[in-house]
Scaffold this motif. Structure first.
Motif, PDB file in Angstrom:
ATOM      1  N   MET A  65       0.828  -1.201   0.000  1.00  0.00           N
ATOM      2  CA  MET A  65       0.000   0.000   0.000  1.00  0.00           C
ATOM      3  C   MET A  65       0.865   1.254   0.000  1.00  0.00           C
ATOM      4  O   MET A  65       0.525   2.252  -0.617  1.00  0.00           O
ATOM      5  N   ILE A  68       2.077   1.701  -3.711  1.00  0.00           N
ATOM      6  CA  ILE A  68       1.119   2.098  -4.739  1.00  0.00           C
ATOM      7  C   ILE A  68       0.355   3.346  -4.361  1.00  0.00           C
ATOM      8  O   ILE A  68      -0.271   3.971  -5.204  1.00  0.00           O
ATOM      9  N   ASP A  70       0.188   7.252  -2.239  1.00  0.00           N
ATOM     10  CA  ASP A  70       0.925   8.505  -2.362  1.00  0.00           C
ATOM     11  C   ASP A  70       1.618   8.770  -1.025  1.00  0.00           C
ATOM     12  O   ASP A  70       1.274   8.175  -0.011  1.00  0.00           O
ATOM     13  N   HIS A 118      -0.854   8.766   6.206  1.00  0.00           N
ATOM     14  CA  HIS A 118      -0.344   9.445   5.000  1.00  0.00           C
ATOM     15  C   HIS A 118      -1.115  10.698   4.641  1.00  0.00           C
ATOM     16  O   HIS A 118      -0.964  11.222   3.557  1.00  0.00           O
ATOM     17  N   ARG A 119      -1.996  11.138   5.514  1.00  0.00           N
ATOM     18  CA  ARG A 119      -2.745  12.344   5.201  1.00  0.00           C
ATOM     19  C   ARG A 119      -2.457  13.388   6.259  1.00  0.00           C
ATOM     20  O   ARG A 119      -2.250  13.052   7.415  1.00  0.00           O
ATOM     21  N   ASN A 145       3.510  11.613  -5.952  1.00  0.00           N
ATOM     22  CA  ASN A 145       2.807  11.526  -7.240  1.00  0.00           C
ATOM     23  C   ASN A 145       2.807  12.853  -7.983  1.00  0.00           C
ATOM     24  O   ASN A 145       2.945  12.879  -9.202  1.00  0.00           O
ATOM     25  N   VAL A 146       2.645  13.952  -7.270  1.00  0.00           N
ATOM     26  CA  VAL A 146       2.658  15.259  -7.931  1.00  0.00           C
ATOM     27  C   VAL A 146       4.045  15.509  -8.525  1.00  0.00           C
ATOM     28  O   VAL A 146       4.178  15.974  -9.651  1.00  0.00           O
ATOM     29  N   LEU A 234       1.550   6.609 -10.744  1.00  0.00           N
ATOM     30  CA  LEU A 234       0.749   7.780 -11.117  1.00  0.00           C
ATOM     31  C   LEU A 234      -0.477   7.394 -11.934  1.00  0.00           C
ATOM     32  O   LEU A 234      -1.589   7.819 -11.618  1.00  0.00           O
ATOM     33  N   ASN A 237      -3.230   5.866 -10.097  1.00  0.00           N
ATOM     34  CA  ASN A 237      -3.852   6.693  -9.063  1.00  0.00           C
ATOM     35  C   ASN A 237      -5.187   7.202  -9.581  1.00  0.00           C
ATOM     36  O   ASN A 237      -5.273   7.749 -10.683  1.00  0.00           O
TER      37      ASN A 237
ATOM     38  N   LEU B   2      -6.297   3.253   4.540  1.00  0.00           N
ATOM     39  CA  LEU B   2      -5.498   3.189   3.321  1.00  0.00           C
ATOM     40  C   LEU B   2      -6.342   2.802   2.110  1.00  0.00           C
ATOM     41  O   LEU B   2      -6.101   3.260   1.010  1.00  0.00           O
ATOM     42  N   LEU B   6      -6.735   4.884  -1.443  1.00  0.00           N
ATOM     43  CA  LEU B   6      -6.467   4.321  -2.772  1.00  0.00           C
ATOM     44  C   LEU B   6      -7.586   4.622  -3.766  1.00  0.00           C
ATOM     45  O   LEU B   6      -7.328   4.999  -4.895  1.00  0.00           O
ATOM     46  N   GLY B  12      -5.411  17.256  -3.739  1.00  0.00           N
ATOM     47  CA  GLY B  12      -4.154  17.856  -4.189  1.00  0.00           C
ATOM     48  C   GLY B  12      -3.735  17.360  -5.554  1.00  0.00           C
ATOM     49  O   GLY B  12      -3.375  18.142  -6.435  1.00  0.00           O
ATOM     50  N   LEU B  13      -3.833  16.045  -5.743  1.00  0.00           N
ATOM     51  CA  LEU B  13      -3.403  15.466  -7.018  1.00  0.00           C
ATOM     52  C   LEU B  13      -4.342  15.874  -8.151  1.00  0.00           C
ATOM     53  O   LEU B  13      -3.891  16.176  -9.258  1.00  0.00           O
ATOM     54  N   TRP B  16      -3.333  19.500  -8.999  1.00  0.00           N
ATOM     55  CA  TRP B  16      -2.085  19.616  -9.769  1.00  0.00           C
ATOM     56  C   TRP B  16      -2.204  18.958 -11.137  1.00  0.00           C
ATOM     57  O   TRP B  16      -1.683  19.448 -12.129  1.00  0.00           O
TER      58      TRP B  16
END
Lengths: 373, 169
Positions: A65, A68, A70, A118-119, A145-146, A234, A237, B2, B6, B12-13, B16
């Motif tokens: 996880m 794959i 971010d 991760h946030r 990823n950005v 990417l 995603n 998680l 996913l 954000g992504l 961008w």
């Protein structure tokens, strides 16, 4: 392309692939990706006979996880990460910009912000998540990823503006070098994708189709490279595939001819009572098409990454029980991962082709002129 | 959590991705795809033109060759015609000359023959005259000899008279 198939795909995705790792994480003390790295180290230590009871063992789910998904900052190797800028727009506190290294891989709190799963979340002085304040945060950080997005788009600009120069400088002459490598692919997109799916009005849509094709293809390939600046997932995603599918949807809808709308709202030659069923289906189909585009690319690329990582994880899972088993499995895993990577090279092209071709088909259906029966 | 990260697109992504992808799409469309596609189209057009031109040139050469062959054949025919004509004229001339020569020869022959005839006739006449003269002389001699006496003369006259009488009746 039925809704049922989609739902089945979604449930498969969420159920089979993700539930296992997720439930595993809930049992342990999850610190995300770092945890997995430490677990690998722990497994390694364990094989040398130095047991560390604090760790619960290798967590394949977290590893996969972490890869794959971010992350803030780009993990390079071991405990080394490339710090990336965290940019937060907090509706109460305004714009906040700082380095991702301030979070210390999720262990530290900075200015009332912390990484939770991760946030970025707002936390109080005691480190407890403040849900209300977190809702005010719009996170537009330059994540892995950005960053990967910037790198790939920069590459696209450099490559294709360079190639374009070759066309103007050596006008009418035979292609050479990179131009020679890319020209067949450009011609493939033009002749076999755009011309065959859209027809004589194809030229207007060429920039989008070419950009989408090469963007997806390049990022699929970069995703196969396991080290920096590759390795980001990417095109796997959902945010990226969402934007791409949305662009296709907008282009289709904006360019829809009278004929196209007529077919959606009142299919010619269909009795009125059938229209009552058909029109809702057609309208649903309008949204379903880009939705499927989004899911297909996301699922294919993510699945490829998960499979490759799963086989690597097998090595460590078996290595935990005995070093010999780990080595034994490593040979099989290595062979299978080589095979999978070859397959993924094919998938990288096929998925770029499929996304572009289906986009072209939908555009073709939208701009189509009525046939003279 | 998680799982959510996913399948739940992050703001954000999306932000961008939309911003940079559209920028790059615009830049590539203007600075890459336009020159590339134009270049390809121009090259294809020029190749098609060149091929067409080559085809046209080939056809032209073939037409020229055909024309050339026609001319050659025409010239050959004309030469043969001229030769034949010359031959005909020559033959006719020869025939004419032969005919004329033959006619002349015939005429000469005829003239010669006539001359010979005339000469012959003259010679015969002369011979006759000489023969007559000779016979007269002979007869004179004989007569002089024979008619020396009167009786002989009388018998002869009688004889002639008888013959003349016989002839009259």
């Amino acid at each position: 392309m039925s809704l049922k198939a989609l739902l089945r795909l979604a449930s498969l995705m969420t159920g089979a692939l993700l539930m296992g790792p997720v439930s595993a994480q809930h049992e342990g003390h999850d610190h995300g990706h770092d945890h997995a790295i430490e677990a690998v180290a722990a497994a390694h230590d364990a094989s040398e006979g130095q047991h560390e009871e604090a760790k619960t063992g290798f967590d394949a789910g977290a590893l996969i996880m972490g890869h794959i998904g971010d992350e803030h900052g780009w993990h390079l190797w071991g405990h080394t990460s490339l710090p990336l800028p965290v940019i937060l727009f907090d509706t109460e506190r305004g714009l906040q910009v700082f380095s991702s290294s301030r979070f210390d891989h999720g262990h530290a709190t900075y200015e009332g912000y912390a990484l939770v799963d991760h946030r970025v979340a707002a936390v109080d002085a005691n480190g407890n998540v403040d849900e209300a304040a977190s809702a005010n945060i719009w996170d537009i950080s330059i994540t892995k990823n950005v960053m990967s997005l910037f790198v790939s788009l920069g590459l696209l600009l450099i490559i294709f503006i360079g190639v374009a120069k070759a066309y103007t400088r050596r006008a009418g002459q035979a292609p050479t070098g990179l131009q020679n490598l890319l020209e067949p692919i450009i011609l493939f997109v033009r002749d076999d994708v755009a011309k065959s799916a859209i027809g004589h009005k194809y030229e207007r849509f060429m920039p989008y189709l070419l950009t989408a094709f090469f963007f997806i293809f390049l990022n699929n390939l970069m995703g196969l490279v396991p080290f920096f600046p590759g390795g980001a997932n990417l095109t796997g995603n959902i945010a990226v595939t969402l934007v791409l599918a949305l662009l296709t949807f907008i282009i289709v809808t904006v360019n829809g001819s009278k004929h196209y709308w007529h077919h959606i709202f009142a299919m010619p030659g269909v009795p009125g009572w059938v229209l009552g069923i058909l029109t809702p289906v057609e309208i649903l189909g309008m949204f379903l098409k880009p939705f499927v585009l989004m899911i297909r690319l996301f699922a294919n690329i993510t699945a490829g990454h998960i499979i490759a990582l799963s086989f690597f994880s097998l090595i460590f899972v078996f290595g935990e029980s005995s070093a010999g088993a780990g080595f034994g499995v490593a040979i099989g895993s290595w062979a299978f991962t080589v095979f999978m990577t070859c397959l993924e090279l094919l998938v990288a092209f096929i998925q770029a082709y499929v996304f572009t071709f289906l986009s072209a088909m939908y555009i073709g259906a939208a701009v189509e002129e009525p046939h003279h029966h | 959590m998680l799982l959510a990260s996913l399948v739940e697109p992050s703001f954000g992504l999306i932000f961008w991705m939309t911003l940079t992808f559209l920028t790059v799409l615009f830049l590539l469309a203007k600075f890459a795809w336009k020159p590339i596609l134009n270049g390809l189209k121009e090259r294809e057009a020029s190749i098609a033109d060149a091929l067409n031109e080559a085809k046209r040139a080939r056809e032209e050469i073939a037409a020229m060759n055909a024309r050339h062959a026609d001319l050659e054949r025409g010239a050959r025919e004309e030469r043969e015609g001229l030769l034949k004509e010359a031959r005909d004229i020559r033959d006719k001339e020869i025939a004419l000359a032969k005919e004329r020569a033959k006619a002349e020869a015939d005429a000469m022959l005829a003239r010669a023959r006539a001359d010979i005839q005339n000469e012959k006739k003259a010679a015969i006449v002369e011979m006759k005259n000489q023969l007559a003269e000779l016979s007269i002389q002979v007869a004179e001699v004989i007569l002089k000899e024979k008619l020396a006496d009167r009786a002989a003369q009388q018998s002869l006259v009688d004889k002639v008279m008888t013959e003349a009488e016989l002839r009259k009746s």
